[in-house]
Design an enzyme around this catalytic site. Structure first.
Site, PDB file in Angstrom:
ATOM      1  N   ILE A 109       0.827  -1.213   0.000  1.00 56.11           N
ATOM      2  CA  ILE A 109       0.000   0.000   0.000  1.00 56.11           C
ATOM      3  C   ILE A 109       0.863   1.265   0.000  1.00 56.11           C
ATOM      4  CG2 ILE A 109      -1.923  -1.159   1.125  1.00 56.11           C
ATOM      5  CD1 ILE A 109      -1.143   0.272   3.723  1.00 56.11           C
ATOM      6  N   GLY A 110       2.196   1.089  -0.091  1.00 53.23           N
ATOM      7  CA  GLY A 110       3.069   2.251  -0.258  1.00 53.23           C
ATOM      8  C   GLY A 110       3.801   2.700   0.990  1.00 53.23           C
ATOM      9  N   GLY A 111       4.046   1.796   1.916  1.00 51.88           N
ATOM     10  CA  GLY A 111       4.726   2.174   3.161  1.00 51.88           C
ATOM     11  C   GLY A 111       6.106   2.748   2.941  1.00 51.88           C
ATOM     12  N   ILE A 127       7.131 -10.158 -10.676  1.00 52.69           N
ATOM     13  CA  ILE A 127       8.412  -9.464 -10.853  1.00 52.69           C
ATOM     14  C   ILE A 127       9.418 -10.341 -11.592  1.00 52.69           C
ATOM     15  CG2 ILE A 127      10.393  -8.563  -9.544  1.00 52.69           C
ATOM     16  CD1 ILE A 127       8.408  -7.482  -7.512  1.00 52.69           C
ATOM     17  N   GLN A 128       9.207 -11.655 -11.565  1.00 52.10           N
ATOM     18  CA  GLN A 128      10.127 -12.571 -12.237  1.00 52.10           C
ATOM     19  C   GLN A 128      10.150 -12.371 -13.748  1.00 52.10           C
ATOM     20  OE1 GLN A 128       8.634 -16.074  -9.550  1.00 52.10           O
ATOM     21  NE2 GLN A 128      10.354 -16.854 -10.731  1.00 52.10           N
ATOM     22  N   SER A 153      10.749  -4.769  -0.387  1.00 52.67           N
ATOM     23  CA  SER A 153      10.154  -5.367   0.810  1.00 52.67           C
ATOM     24  C   SER A 153       9.501  -6.680   0.399  1.00 52.67           C
ATOM     25  CB  SER A 153       9.125  -4.405   1.420  1.00 52.67           C
ATOM     26  OG  SER A 153       8.640  -4.912   2.638  1.00 52.67           O
ATOM     27  N   CYS A 204       7.468 -11.963   3.322  1.00 49.19           N
ATOM     28  CA  CYS A 204       8.147 -12.403   4.546  1.00 49.19           C
ATOM     29  C   CYS A 204       7.784 -13.836   4.937  1.00 49.19           C
ATOM     30  CB  CYS A 204       7.813 -11.464   5.707  1.00 49.19           C
ATOM     31  SG  CYS A 204       6.051 -11.450   6.149  1.00 49.19           S
TER      32      CYS A 204
END
Length: 324
Positions: free
Chosen positions: A22-24, A65-66, A84, A87
């Site tokens: 969300i743009g942290g 993104i790959q 980021s 995780c």
């Protein structure tokens, strides 16, 4: 400014934001005051991209993104990358499959593209959960960065160390491509674990690098602002409130469901009022002993998870507006 850093006074740094959510990280970049421009962002989650677009008027690329190539990355002429990555491969609650987890593949692919770019980024910032620093993904990241002429500094940091009463330790990696360097070169290629307060304390933390004692954490908590400094106060004419603007806890409704996730409208509660946030008395009587309850003058609260308001234990703190 650190030695050898980009000296661009007139032109902003061009930044790519991977796993933008969300743009942290973009918001943090804006708040830092650095003269920088996010030229593009990437995230696979359409809901996160909806929020990001609402926040910044810029919709991230939605896709894996790959699929990016070295030529794609070069085309942006980016000076810095913010990353980021997921995780879940490294969390204590997860399966800890590490680089064998499919959610780690795209991050490894991005790292492996760096040696093949003609314009590698001057700087990278990587953020992840505590536990990433002991993963084989981390080992591969450090190896690639070393081979592509980056100097690295790593930290385990919590908002508590910056005076914010929120316990959420996270891993951060800062990397600069030589000849750029860090101002405090003593921290190069080291993981700083100190719990000492950092805001305004600079390099004093180095001497206490491995001090994880209770006294050190007490010092950190004492340096924090109270929770009430971060609360939004609003008077509600339809509710009985305290002088401070909080809702009076005496109107807590009772129910027989034992669930935090219930339809307040169906029970006659006004969803536009603070009443929708009150924890049912029956739930408090049953689970109160395992709730992490904080007060406006508390100097810490616990990390919130996606299960907050669905489960009681280990999902985040509950605010009590009146002292017992």
């Amino acid at each position: 400014m650190a030695e050898g850093s980009l000296k661009q006074v007139d032109k902003p740094w061009r930044v790519l934001e991977f796993y933008s959510g969300i743009g942290g990280l973009r918001y943090s970049l804006m708040k830092s005051g650095v003269n920088a421009k996010v030229v593009d962002a990437f995230d696979i989650n359409d809901k996160a991209n909806d929020v990001y677009e609402l926040n910044f008027g810029h919709r991230p690329h939605q896709g894996n993104i790959q699929s990016l190539t070295a030529a794609d990355l070069d085309s942006y002429g980016a000076h810095a990358w913010l990353l980021s990555p997921p995780c879940q491969p490294y969390t204590r609650q997860g399966l800890q499959k590490d680089s064998g987890d499919a959610r780690a593949f795209s991050f490894l692919k991005i790292l492996e593209l760096i040696p093949h770019t003609s314009k590698p980024p001057n700087m990278l910032l990587v953020e992840n959960v505590v536990g990433f620093e002991t993963s084989d993904t981390h080992t591969k990241m450090i190896d690639i960065l070393a081979k592509t002429n980056y100097v690295v500094q790593e930290f385990i940091l919590s908002p508590l160390q910056f005076g914010v009463p929120y316990s959420r330790p996270r891993y951060f990696c800062l990397a600069k491509r030589r000849p750029s360097s860090f101002q405090s070169q003593l921290l190069n290629n080291r993981l700083l674990l100190s719990p000492s307060p950092l805001f305004g304390h600079h390099d004093n933390t180095v001497a206490n690098e491995h001090d994880q004692s209770e006294e050190s954490w007490d010092k950190v908590l004492q340096s924090c602002e109270p929770v009430e400094k971060f609360l939004e106060f609003e008077n509600h004419g339809d509710q009985t409130g305290t002088e401070s603007g909080f809702l009076d806890s005496t109107i807590v409704p009772t129910d027989a469901y034992g669930s935090l996730e219930k339809n307040d409208n169906a029970n006659g509660h006004d969803s536009s009022s603070l009443g929708q946030y009150l924890v049912p008395l029956s739930l408090i009587e049953r689970w109160g002993s395992v709730m992490d309850i904080v007060y406006p003058d508390s100097k810490r609260c616990c990390c919130f998870t996606k299960s907050y308001y669905r489960y009681v234990k280990g999902t985040g703190s509950l605010l009590a507006t009146v002292q017992p």
